[in-house]
Write an enzyme that holds these catalytic residues in place. Structure first.
Site, short mmCIF file in Angstrom:
data_model
loop_
_atom_site.label_atom_id
_atom_site.label_comp_id
_atom_site.label_asym_id
_atom_site.label_seq_id
_atom_site.Cartn_x
_atom_site.Cartn_y
_atom_site.Cartn_z
N ARG A 166 -5.75 0.58 -5.27
CA ARG A 166 -5.51 -0.53 -4.33
C ARG A 166 -5.35 -0.02 -2.89
NH1 ARG A 166 -6.71 -2.33 -8.58
NH2 ARG A 166 -5.53 -3.81 -9.82
N SER A 247 -1.29 -10.31 -7.40
CA SER A 247 -0.19 -9.35 -7.54
C SER A 247 0.45 -9.11 -6.18
CB SER A 247 -0.73 -8.02 -8.07
OG SER A 247 -1.46 -8.22 -9.23
N GLU A 343 1.71 -4.97 -2.18
CA GLU A 343 0.25 -4.84 -2.13
C GLU A 343 -0.31 -5.80 -1.07
OE1 GLU A 343 -2.02 -4.78 -5.92
OE2 GLU A 343 -3.23 -6.36 -5.02
#
Ligand code: FAD
Ligand code: NAP
Length: 347
Positions: A166, A247, A343
């Site tokens: 990520r 997320s 994130e």
């Protein structure tokens, strides 16, 4: 893009509520939707953007945006046949899932596990999007990006992008410096590298009549895409129904020695081996064990089926969500000694 403010026109005081999947209210002092490289360059010559916006699906807006919001809406897809594979290039403003569906329907293999991820093609390398055992970097050839000050168009190959879990250079080292205008992928034709061994994917492809027995179909990118779409629809909240950005935190990656200390205290915690060593712990498990799953505070909260997803039930603010996220981080750290990293891009 339907029902959008006019392209290539500088607008003032535009609400960003329908341009972020949390559905958060925030006003852009100035707003410009660029539909061509020419209009993008023109806008940059006049003013540098405070915020570059794609689909707004990985963004937490905690305040109004002073200055310019540059909304990337460049369109177009081209295919270059290369024998037993193709190179497919998509412009930054293409919708990611529609692009994936186009490649799957054309019989190209490679992006099927990344079906139904919201957002734009241009943002996909920023956090090296990943799902169901495939990451963007696995299919990536190159991208083109405009330097926001020099206006030079630079090509980045995979080795220039610093892709990680990520992560890419566009998220940290080069954050805010480049505007990605197009991305090229290498996709298979005929012989595919199909990945069905993640979670319930195999079960869902078998249910479509895939198998070795006579009369059964041979596994294809389309079968995997159909399976991933079904699983995602059953598990993940649809931003059209409830505001969220997927997320909220990354899954923490622990070194082997940190993992061993953690596992000695929490032997029932799930974990997954990392290719480079160490282990990954699902952040959703930590948040759920800490008691946050389904937590609701006014208009915001934690999703009741997936604790990794923070939600705006309607009318909540970015500040409230940020404060909740901070509380969850502190609580998980106090209970498990594990730091959760956000994130989502916070503005
Ligand atoms: P935005 O939110 O608009 O922008 C994200 C960041 O990228 C911002 O910092 C922005 O400034 C920057 N940016 C945007 N466009 C450009 C550009 N052209 N050039 C340079 N910088 C740019 N992510 C996954 O990895 N896997 C998943 O499975 C996944 N599932 C999701 C499910 C749901 C329901 C939701 C809501 C989100 C999910 N996400 C997932 C997160 C998100 O969809 C991805 O990160 C997506 O790539 C974000 O794209 P976007 O266009 O919406 O980016
Ligand atoms: P899930 O399948 O319930 O799994 C929970 C977590 O455990 C995932 O985050 C995943 O890590 C890890 N995991 C599960 N099986 C694994 C395996 N076989 N090998 C390695 N790691 C494994 O997760 P979910 O929430 O339903 O999401 C399914 C997939 O979609 C995941 O890949 C997830 O990353 C992706 N997704 C991402 C977002 C986002 O916003 N980033 C939102 C929704 C879904 P990984 O995340 O590394 O796969």
């Amino acid at each position: 893009m339907t029902d959008s403010p006019p392209a290539s026109t500088l607008l003032h005081g535009v609400s960003l509520r329908r341009f972020n999947t949390f559905g958060l209210e925030s006003s852009a002092e100035r707003y410009f939707r660029a539909t061509s490289l020419g209009s993008l360059r023109e806008a940059l010559r006049i003013e540098l953007p405070t915020l570059v916006l794609g689909g707004g699906s990985n963004l937490l807006l905690t305040r109004d945006v002073p200055g310019l919001v540059l909304h990337l809406d460049l369109r177009g897809v081209r295919v270059l046949p290369k024998g037993d594979y193709v190179e497919v290039t998509a412009a930054a403003g293409e919708n990611w899932h529609e692009f994936v569906a186009y490649t799957v329907d054309a019989g190209y293999g490679g992006l099927e596990n990344l079906s139904l991820i919201p957002g734009s093609v241009g943002a996909s390398p920023v956090q090296n999007i990943g799902a169901y055992g495939v990451e963007l970097k696995d299919r990536f050839v190159s991208l083109k990006a405009l330097h926001r000050e020099t206006l030079d168009l630079r090509e980045f190959r995979a080795e220039d992008c610093g892709f990680g879990y990520r992560h890419s250079v566009f998220k940290r080292e080069l954050a805010g410096q480049y505007i990605i205008t197009e991305v090229t992928f290498r996709l298979s034709v005929g012989e595919h590298d199909l990945r069905a061994d993640y979670g319930d994917v195999r079960e869902h492809v078998v249910a479509q009549g895939v198998g070795e027995a006579p009369g059964q179909s041979r596994l294809s990118p389309k079968h995997i895409s159909t399976a991933v779409i079904a699983i995602r629809r059953s598990k993940l909240p649809d931003p059209a129904e409830i505001g969220n950005s997927g997320s909220f935190f990354k899954n923490p990656e622990l070194s082997l020695s940190d993992y061993e200390s953690f596992a000695a205290l929490h032997p029932s915690a799930p974990s997954y081996e990392l290719p480079a060593g160490g282990r990954k712990i699902p952040a959703g498990w930590l948040i759920e064990q800490a008691g946050w799953k389904g937590h609701r505070r006014g208009a915001i909260g934690v999703h009741d089926r997936q604790a990794l997803v923070l939600v705006n039930h309607g009318g909540g603010s970015g500040r409230e969500l940020f404060a909740l996220a901070r509380e969850i981080q502190a609580d998980v750290e106090a209970k498990f000694g594990v730091a959760l990293e956000m994130e989502v891009n916070v503005f």
